[in-house]
Design a protein around this motif. Sequence first.
Motif, PDB file in Angstrom:
ATOM      1  N   GLU A   6      17.507  14.013 -20.404  1.00  0.00           N
ATOM      2  CA  GLU A   6      16.239  13.297 -20.140  1.00  0.00           C
ATOM      3  C   GLU A   6      14.668  14.076 -20.324  1.00  0.00           C
ATOM      4  N   SER A  33      14.526  14.813 -23.977  1.00  0.00           N
ATOM      5  CA  SER A  33      14.670  14.151 -25.291  1.00  0.00           C
ATOM      6  C   SER A  33      13.499  13.262 -25.651  1.00  0.00           C
ATOM      7  N   THR A  34      12.586  12.934 -24.926  1.00  0.00           N
ATOM      8  CA  THR A  34      11.525  12.275 -25.458  1.00  0.00           C
ATOM      9  C   THR A  34      10.555  13.344 -26.325  1.00  0.00           C
TER      10      THR A  34
END
Length: 147
Positions: free
Chosen positions: A49, A52-53
């Motif tokens: 998380e 990942s962006t």
Amino acid sequence: MYDDILIPTDGSDTIAETLAHGLPIAEHNDATVHALYVVDSRVTAAAGEETSTDLERSLRDEGQQAVADVVERATAEGLETVGEVQTGTPAKTILEYADDHGIDLIVIGTRGKSPREKVTSLGSVSERVVDNASIPVFVVRNAGEVE
């Protein structure tokens, strides 16, 4: 015979060999060239998380450049072009794009990214496209490929 030809790209240098075969076919048939880059959702999911962006943004930027390179080369040959970046599993997304856009032929290279990047891949994208396509697939064995 071919009105719409899909040339998937992964941003690697081997796209030059694929274009050397695909663009003359498009020119001969006065076909539209579709350039597609797929951000591999398996890679971004594995990143976790926190990263990942940023990773997805970076891959999407890489994809935009890869698509722009194909579009630029095809446009220079006087061909009509469409370029798109999508997220998904590469082979599945390529096949879905082909179905959704009435593609008549897929021209795809057999190899692309670095060994580190291949570790994240779950098999050959070109093999999966060939095995599952309902339309002709022209596979270009890229220069310098080692068996």
